[in-house]
Write an enzyme that holds these catalytic residues in place. Structure first.
Site, PDB file in Angstrom:
ATOM      1  N   CYS A  16      -5.030  -2.809   3.721  1.00 28.16           N
ATOM      2  CA  CYS A  16      -4.434  -2.737   5.126  1.00 28.16           C
ATOM      3  C   CYS A  16      -5.712  -2.767   6.150  1.00 28.16           C
ATOM      4  O   CYS A  16      -5.986  -3.932   6.612  1.00 28.16           O
ATOM      5  CB  CYS A  16      -3.657  -1.443   5.182  1.00 28.16           C
ATOM      6  SG  CYS A  16      -2.824  -1.082   6.497  1.00 28.16           S
TER       7      CYS A  16
ATOM      8  N   LYS B  50     -10.065   2.062  -1.184  1.00 25.60           N
ATOM      9  CA  LYS B  50     -10.056   1.555   0.276  1.00 25.60           C
ATOM     10  C   LYS B  50     -11.292   2.054   0.774  1.00 25.60           C
ATOM     11  O   LYS B  50     -11.695   3.218   0.975  1.00 25.60           O
ATOM     12  CB  LYS B  50      -8.808   1.918   0.797  1.00 25.60           C
ATOM     13  CG  LYS B  50      -8.715   1.308   2.151  1.00 25.60           C
ATOM     14  CD  LYS B  50      -7.248   1.945   2.655  1.00 25.60           C
ATOM     15  CE  LYS B  50      -6.911   1.647   4.226  1.00 25.60           C
ATOM     16  NZ  LYS B  50      -5.721   1.868   4.851  1.00 25.60           N
TER      17      LYS B  50
ATOM     18  N   GLU C  11       0.616  -1.145   0.126  1.00 27.57           N
ATOM     19  CA  GLU C  11       0.120  -0.025  -0.033  1.00 27.57           C
ATOM     20  C   GLU C  11       0.932   1.310  -0.106  1.00 27.57           C
ATOM     21  O   GLU C  11       1.734   1.225   0.620  1.00 27.57           O
ATOM     22  CB  GLU C  11      -0.926   0.112   1.246  1.00 27.57           C
ATOM     23  CG  GLU C  11      -1.786   1.354   1.525  1.00 27.57           C
ATOM     24  CD  GLU C  11      -2.459   1.236   2.874  1.00 27.57           C
ATOM     25  OE1 GLU C  11      -3.174   2.009   3.068  1.00 27.57           O
ATOM     26  OE2 GLU C  11      -1.717   0.961   3.807  1.00 27.57           O
TER      27      GLU C  11
END
Length: 266
Positions: A155, A118, A40
């Site tokens: 993440c 995300k 990321e």
């Protein structure tokens, strides 16, 4: 399927352009693999909040172009980690930020075949929630050679199992998870990746960051985990490339021999 997980290590002293060129070279070195995965925000800096606005770019910007070329040169499917996305059309999300933490996936021909914004933003009101809009779409991508479908997440998403159930119900047999997960909570990173593999009976390919930047030591420990909970490979805390051969028939075989998912009630 042959997978390369590139655990990129970097610090504040490395200029972004030099890092992009260095990582592109690392991707080219993985020729012969089917899938290559990066972490990321490895180019703009995973915790470099103050730099994100200046380092934002569209999905066809300089980092994307470099990764597209590297994927084409290596002949690999490339999950290029994520960028700070600023669309060229002036798009804004519901909160009006106009920036997203966006993952990019390229085909072996260098074509952009998937993007994922995300959904869960880390920062508890600061960092990502303050600077970025939240993604809204569950995204899956076909794996090389028709060997199944991979759900995309990033993440902090790893802490929210309902996302992975949504991906599972959409046909996921694997989860690909780039991250900039800090050393302070690296035990959570390894534990939750194993949990997502076991509870959803999916292959997990989890690529973290190494090094220290913006005052934050990164956790490393990238990993490839089978649906049985066995770790095929686990990195240390420094920059490292994991090369793993995965027979994805293990997913269907394990779901048949230990049919937990058939007993879901909720």
């Amino acid at each position: 399927m042959r997978v390369a997980v590139i655990q990129v290590g970097y610090g504040d002293a490395e200029p972004v352009q030099e890092r992009v060129e260095r990582v592109a070279s690392l991707v080219r070195e993985q020729a012969g693999h089917d899938l290559v995965v990066l972490p990321e925000l490895w180019a703009p800096g995973g915790f470099a909040y103050r730099e994100w606005d200046a380092r934002a770019e569209p999905v066809d910007g300089p980092t994307a172009q470099a990764m597209s070329a590297a994927a084409r040169d290596a002949g690999v499917m490339l999950h290029a980690g994520s960028i700070v996305e600023r669309p060229t059309n002036g798009e804004h999300g519901p909160e009006g930020r106009g920036l997203w933490n966006t993952s990019l996936v390229f085909s072996p021909a260098g074509e952009l075949v998937a993007t994922y914004r995300k959904i869960h933003r880390f920062g508890f009101g600061a960092g990502e929630p303050k600077l970025m809009d939240a993604g809204e779409d569950v995204v899956l991508v076909d794996l090389p050679g028709g060997q199944g479908r991979a759900g995309l997440s990033t993440c902090y998403d790893l802490r929210f199992p309902e996302l992975y159930r949504r991906q599972l119900d959409a046909g996921a047999t694997a989860f690909v998870i780039p991250a900039a997960w800090p050393m302070a909570r690296v035990r959570h990173w390894t534990l939750l990746a194993h949990a997502r593999a076991v509870e959803d009976q999916c292959l997990v390919i989890a690529c973290n960051t190494a090094g220290t930047h913006a005052g934050t030591e990164m956790g490393g420990h990238s990993q490839v985990v089978l649906p049985t909970g066995e770790a095929l490979a686990m990195a240390g805390s420094e920059e490292q490339v994991l090369s793993v051969d995965v027979d994805l028939s293990v997913v269907a075989d394990y779901r048949t021999s230990f049919p937990v998912l058939a007993d879901r009630r909720l």
